[in-house]
Design an enzyme around this catalytic site. Structure first.
Site, mmCIF file in Angstrom:
data_model
loop_
_atom_site.group_PDB
_atom_site.id
_atom_site.type_symbol
_atom_site.label_atom_id
_atom_site.label_comp_id
_atom_site.label_asym_id
_atom_site.label_seq_id
_atom_site.Cartn_x
_atom_site.Cartn_y
_atom_site.Cartn_z
ATOM 1 N N GLU A 9 -38.832 -11.527 22.254
ATOM 2 C CA GLU A 9 -38.079 -10.461 21.568
ATOM 3 C C GLU A 9 -38.941 -9.230 21.316
ATOM 4 O O GLU A 9 -38.460 -8.103 21.382
ATOM 5 C CB GLU A 9 -37.504 -10.974 20.245
ATOM 6 C CG GLU A 9 -36.311 -11.885 20.437
ATOM 7 C CD GLU A 9 -35.535 -12.048 19.142
ATOM 8 O OE1 GLU A 9 -35.038 -11.056 18.609
ATOM 9 O OE2 GLU A 9 -35.426 -13.195 18.671
ATOM 10 N N CYS A 56 -30.549 -13.160 12.699
ATOM 11 C CA CYS A 56 -31.445 -14.287 12.905
ATOM 12 C C CYS A 56 -32.701 -14.272 12.041
ATOM 13 O O CYS A 56 -32.647 -14.549 10.852
ATOM 14 C CB CYS A 56 -31.782 -14.435 14.388
ATOM 15 S SG CYS A 56 -32.486 -16.072 14.724
ATOM 16 N N GLU A 76 -25.830 -14.323 16.976
ATOM 17 C CA GLU A 76 -26.720 -13.312 17.571
ATOM 18 C C GLU A 76 -26.609 -13.390 19.097
ATOM 19 O O GLU A 76 -26.437 -14.481 19.652
ATOM 20 C CB GLU A 76 -28.171 -13.671 17.168
ATOM 21 C CG GLU A 76 -29.252 -12.859 17.850
ATOM 22 C CD GLU A 76 -30.658 -13.461 17.619
ATOM 23 O OE1 GLU A 76 -30.805 -14.707 17.577
ATOM 24 O OE2 GLU A 76 -31.597 -12.665 17.490
ATOM 25 N N ASN A 124 -29.986 -17.502 16.802
ATOM 26 C CA ASN A 124 -30.339 -18.451 17.877
ATOM 27 C C ASN A 124 -31.671 -19.036 17.453
ATOM 28 O O ASN A 124 -32.701 -18.351 17.515
ATOM 29 C CB ASN A 124 -30.585 -17.735 19.210
ATOM 30 C CG ASN A 124 -29.324 -17.349 19.946
ATOM 31 O OD1 ASN A 124 -28.869 -18.057 20.840
ATOM 32 N ND2 ASN A 124 -28.769 -16.207 19.587
ATOM 33 N N LYS A 158 -31.614 -5.298 14.626
ATOM 34 C CA LYS A 158 -32.541 -6.287 14.061
ATOM 35 C C LYS A 158 -33.917 -5.685 13.764
ATOM 36 O O LYS A 158 -34.534 -5.056 14.636
ATOM 37 C CB LYS A 158 -32.663 -7.452 15.044
ATOM 38 C CG LYS A 158 -33.513 -8.614 14.572
ATOM 39 C CD LYS A 158 -33.398 -9.760 15.585
ATOM 40 C CE LYS A 158 -34.163 -10.994 15.231
ATOM 41 N NZ LYS A 158 -33.968 -12.080 16.221
ATOM 42 N N ASN A 212 -31.679 -5.401 19.460
ATOM 43 C CA ASN A 212 -30.925 -6.630 19.200
ATOM 44 C C ASN A 212 -29.966 -6.279 18.062
ATOM 45 O O ASN A 212 -30.371 -6.192 16.905
ATOM 46 C CB ASN A 212 -31.911 -7.742 18.812
ATOM 47 C CG ASN A 212 -31.247 -9.084 18.702
ATOM 48 O OD1 ASN A 212 -30.033 -9.174 18.537
ATOM 49 N ND2 ASN A 212 -32.036 -10.150 18.764
HETATM 50 N N1 CDV Z 1 -33.725 -15.421 17.432
HETATM 51 C C1 CDV Z 1 -34.585 -15.573 16.401
HETATM 52 O O1 CDV Z 1 -34.870 -14.637 15.668
HETATM 53 N N2 CDV Z 1 -35.126 -16.807 16.245
HETATM 54 C C2 CDV Z 1 -36.128 -17.109 15.244
HETATM 55 C C3 CDV Z 1 -37.058 -18.182 15.742
HETATM 56 C C4 CDV Z 1 -37.912 -17.716 16.847
HETATM 57 C C5 CDV Z 1 -37.966 -18.659 14.631
HETATM 58 C C6 CDV Z 1 -35.489 -17.568 13.941
HETATM 59 O O2 CDV Z 1 -35.923 -17.074 12.892
HETATM 60 O O3 CDV Z 1 -34.614 -18.411 13.944
#
Ligand code: CDV
Length: 325
Positions: free
Chosen positions: A146, A177, A47, A202, A127, A110
């Site tokens: 975010e 993510c 990501e 991430n 996203k 995103n």
């Molecule tokens: N970049 C993300 O979406 N990170 C989230 C963290 C914040 C929990 C994740 O689900 O990994």
């Protein structure tokens, strides 16, 4: 029959705030070359792969924030990724921050794309499950903004056909993510007969609102992707931006999960690393036609009734008479 797609989980180590896109793209091209040497058809990058994970900071100047966004894809810095894909005949999934003029306004998403072996974008995803918060929260060791910086994705979870060569065609999907923690992500793609889902992430080790989860961050990462794969009879490729980035420790743990739910490939470092697996898309049928034969065993009408409380036993009529307090 077998339909073997060889996939590379192209994990990236930390990217510093001062690193240029050109430096990052050099690292990505190195991974693409390694992947090609190992016979990969496609590689999956993390990501927001082109920069440091900027939502960890509060920016009040729009131009400072917008410096992390791509206004075109491919753009001046990313064209080389597309040229490399075409030259090496290798596809890729890329996560990036997208700035687009749409519906008469500037919008920020995103985003992830999948690019085929000809260097052509064949699908885009924005996203949907944006984590974090909207306002600056000084009590946190680092921010997760975010919800402030991105709009909720408006393209849905849309499965798509990809053709990586002879006997290498299949149904693919993308997520980004936090989407991987939500069963809906996999199920909506599963209902479209998805056979492989690409997911970049991430993930900080430290969860400021729930530090008691910190020690479980790798476990939860594996848990959600293994469950999503098994319950939908699909391959899942999850890829991290890993390591300590600008003082924030991020998990690695990039994995390739089979439709059985088993992990068949994994990165073991917190740096730039490639994990590879030869994935037979036909293996999905063993699950899609038996335990998770949706047409035969799902009960969508029952789920609908339960959600709408039609036909469900009301709490006051249940033996325990339990009422929410
Ligand atoms: N970049 C993300 O979406 N990170 C989230 C963290 C914040 C929990 C994740 O689900 O990994």
């Amino acid at each position: 029959m077998t339909r073997i797609v060889t996939v590379g989980a192209a994990q990236l180590g930390p990217i510093a705030l001062s690193d240029t896109r050109a430096q990052v793209v050099d690292r990505m091209i190195d991974l693409m070359q390694q992947a090609k040497g190992c016979g990969c058809d496609v590689v999956v990058f993390p990501e927001l792969a082109l920069t440091t994970f900027f939502p960890r900071w509060y920016f009040d100047k729009q131009d400072e924030l917008d410096a992390f966004f791509e206004r075109a894809m491919p753009g001046p810095d990313t064209q080389r990724l597309f040229d490399t894909a075409k030259a090496l005949q290798i596809g890729f999934y890329l996560g990036y921050a997208e700035l687009v003029h749409e519906g008469g306004q500037l919008r920020r998403f995103n985003t992830a794309i999948t690019v085929d072996k000809a260097g052509t974008i064949i699908s885009k995803y924005r996203k949907i499950h944006l984590p974090g918060h909207k306002e600056h929260e000084p009590w946190r060791r680092f921010q997760h903004l975010e919800k402030r910086y991105f709009e909720t994705g408006n393209l849905g979870f849309t499965a798509f056909q990809a053709d990586w060569g002879k006997d290498k065609q299949g149904v693919f999907g993308m997520a980004v993510c936090n989407d991987r923690r939500w069963p809906e992500t996999y199920r909506i793609l599963g209902l479209q007969a998805v056979e492989m889902i690409f997911i970049g992430y991430n993930t900080p080790v430290h969860n400021p609102p729930a530090p008691e989860h910190d020690a479980l961050s790798n476990f939860h990462n594996e848990l959600v992707m293994q469950a999503g794969a098994y319950q939908n009879g699909t391959w899942v490729v999850g890829v991290a931006k890993a390591g300590t980035e600008e003082g924030v420790e991020q998990i690695g743990n990039s994995i390739i999960v089979a439709p059985s739910g088993e992990i068949v490939g994994a990165c073991t470092t917190l740096g730039d690393e490639l994990a590879i697996a030869r994935c037979d898309l036909d293996l999905c049928n063993s699950y899609k036609n038996t335990t998770f034969n949706f047409a035969r065993h799902r009960e969508p009408e029952q789920y609908r009734m339960i959600v709408e409380r039609k036909g469900a036993v009301p709490p006051e009529a249940s033996p325990s008479g339990s009422k929410q307090t």
